[in-house]
Design a protein around this motif. Structure first.
Motif, PDB file in Angstrom:
ATOM      1  N   GLU A  64      -6.689 -22.376  25.520  1.00  0.00           N
ATOM      2  CA  GLU A  64      -5.776 -21.261  25.781  1.00  0.00           C
ATOM      3  C   GLU A  64      -6.582 -19.977  25.917  1.00  0.00           C
ATOM      4  O   GLU A  64      -7.562 -19.758  25.200  1.00  0.00           O
ATOM      5  N   ALA A  87      -2.659 -18.200  29.394  1.00  0.00           N
ATOM      6  CA  ALA A  87      -2.488 -19.483  30.075  1.00  0.00           C
ATOM      7  C   ALA A  87      -2.885 -20.641  29.169  1.00  0.00           C
ATOM      8  O   ALA A  87      -3.815 -20.534  28.362  1.00  0.00           O
ATOM      9  N   HIS A 104       1.012 -22.374  35.029  1.00  0.00           N
ATOM     10  CA  HIS A 104       0.829 -22.495  33.582  1.00  0.00           C
ATOM     11  C   HIS A 104       0.512 -21.146  32.950  1.00  0.00           C
ATOM     12  O   HIS A 104       0.180 -21.084  31.761  1.00  0.00           O
ATOM     13  N   PHE A 125       3.525 -23.941  23.288  1.00  0.00           N
ATOM     14  CA  PHE A 125       3.846 -25.132  24.073  1.00  0.00           C
ATOM     15  C   PHE A 125       4.050 -26.334  23.141  1.00  0.00           C
ATOM     16  O   PHE A 125       4.971 -27.132  23.331  1.00  0.00           O
ATOM     17  N   ARG A 269       0.346 -31.628  35.513  1.00  0.00           N
ATOM     18  CA  ARG A 269       0.594 -30.234  35.858  1.00  0.00           C
ATOM     19  C   ARG A 269       2.079 -29.929  35.949  1.00  0.00           C
ATOM     20  O   ARG A 269       2.534 -28.852  35.537  1.00  0.00           O
ATOM     21  N   LYS A 272       3.686 -29.444  32.426  1.00  0.00           N
ATOM     22  CA  LYS A 272       3.308 -28.164  31.817  1.00  0.00           C
ATOM     23  C   LYS A 272       3.947 -26.993  32.547  1.00  0.00           C
ATOM     24  O   LYS A 272       4.336 -25.995  31.918  1.00  0.00           O
ATOM     25  N   ALA A 273       4.088 -27.103  33.865  1.00  0.00           N
ATOM     26  CA  ALA A 273       4.754 -26.042  34.628  1.00  0.00           C
ATOM     27  C   ALA A 273       6.224 -25.938  34.221  1.00  0.00           C
ATOM     28  O   ALA A 273       6.775 -24.833  34.108  1.00  0.00           O
ATOM     29  N   ALA A 276       6.308 -24.190  30.870  1.00  0.00           N
ATOM     30  CA  ALA A 276       6.030 -22.762  31.039  1.00  0.00           C
ATOM     31  C   ALA A 276       7.254 -22.032  31.568  1.00  0.00           C
ATOM     32  O   ALA A 276       7.564 -20.911  31.135  1.00  0.00           O
TER      33      ALA A 276
END
Length: 327
Positions: A64, A87, A104, A125, A269, A272-273, A276
């Motif tokens: 991070e 991020a 992210h 997260f 990805r 995680k998107a 976010a």
């Protein structure tokens, strides 16, 4: 660029600055000039050779970061250039520059320092996906968190307060328990001097908790199950005392318990998107208005990454440890 990128596993002393090529953002990615990077337990495990980076991730540790976007890759809107962001990344944070997936990234609000911003993504997260998604926490429920003064624990206390949970934590000293209660834990149990199972039963008047967030594993798991109320959910996120546990299946069946868990670093990805985006809509307004702040234990310059890891391994920290990168 300057980075921490040891070639072999070992103790904290191997975390020394070296020179590495500055990375370039690919499709859907941005390059961030790192101002600060969070230090997390997986970084320590990676340094020890116990947690190798997933395929395609940098060998440089650090999950991070916070800083300024200085370059954008194909498919990223030009409006992101120059933006201050934090991020979640799969690696590469212990460096002057790091690449992140644009989706992210979250904006750094006015009033939030780069050190604070860097201390948010990994724990936010993790707690959000495990407590509020996998364990579907609801207003009025009770949550038990082990490691209550860790980065995960302090974030769980903060999020729990925001969303109507009663949070019980365990910690390893009376001083840490007092710190956790000051942060908003309804009850903090010194696991070295008190049986946390009995303490949870007493506090909940025999009912038990709705959710256990466990980063201990091993012999804690059957004890955790004793803490759960009927229909309770047990969520595993780490295995510090071992990856095997004896499960009393009859109790799981009789009380309709749910055992689940997850890891975050290796998720794709798109997942995680999605997280976010949820955090931007649901949690970020609380951060922008100052209702949620990470707890910072200490910050160290990048050149003292070894000292930061020693601080984490000593176990005396309350909240997050952060590295700062000087220009």
């Amino acid at each position: 660029m300057t980075a921490i990128d040891p070639e072999d596993a070992g103790g904290p002393e191997i975390l020394v600055p070296t020179r590495r090529p500055t990375p370039h953002p690919g499709e859907g990615e941005v390059l961030i000039r790192v101002a600060a990077a969070g230090v997390n337990r997986p970084d320590v495990m990676q340094r020890q050779g116990l947690y190798p980076p997933p395929p395609g991730a940098p060998s440089i540790p650090g999950l991070e970061i916070a800083g300024e976007i200085v370059a954008i890759g194909p498919g990223v809107g030009p409006e992101m250039a120059g933006q201050p962001v934090c991020a979640l990344i799969a690696g590469g944070g212990y460096a002057e520059y790091a690449v992140a997936v644009a989706e992210h990234c979250l904006p750094v609000p006015i009033g939030l320092s780069m050190v604070q911003a860097a201390a948010i993504p990994e724990t936010l997260f993790t707690v959000w996906t495990n407590v509020f998604e996998r364990a579907y926490a609801r207003d009025g429920e009770t949550l038990l968190v082990h490691g209550g003064t860790s980065g995960i624990g302090t974030m769980a206390i903060g999020l729990g307060k925001l969303f109507g949970l009663t949070v019980i934590v365990t910690a390893g000293s009376d001083e840490k328990c007092a710190a956790a209660e000051t942060l908003g834990a309804a009850r903090a149990i010194n696991y070295r001097s008190t049986d946390f199972v009995e303490a949870v039963r007493d506090f909940t008047q025999g009912r038990g908790v709705d959710i256990v967030l466990d980063m201990v594993g091993g012999d804690y798991v059957p004890r955790n199950l004793k803490c759960l109320a009927e229909e309770g959910r047990h969520v595993s996120i780490a295995v510090q005392r071992g990856a095997k546990a004896e499960i009393p299946l009859w109790e799981v069946m009789r009380r309709r318990l749910v055992l689940t868990g997850s890891t975050l670093r290796g998720r794709d990805r798109e997942f995680k998107a999605m997280v976010a985006d949820e955090l931007a809509r649901i949690v970020w307004p609380h951060i922008e208005e100052g209702r949620l702040r990470p707890v910072i234990d200490r910050s160290f310059p990048l050149s003292q990454a070894a000292e930061a890891h020693r601080r984490m391994e000593e176990g005396g920290h309350v909240g997050k440890i952060v590295l700062t990168i000087d220009e």
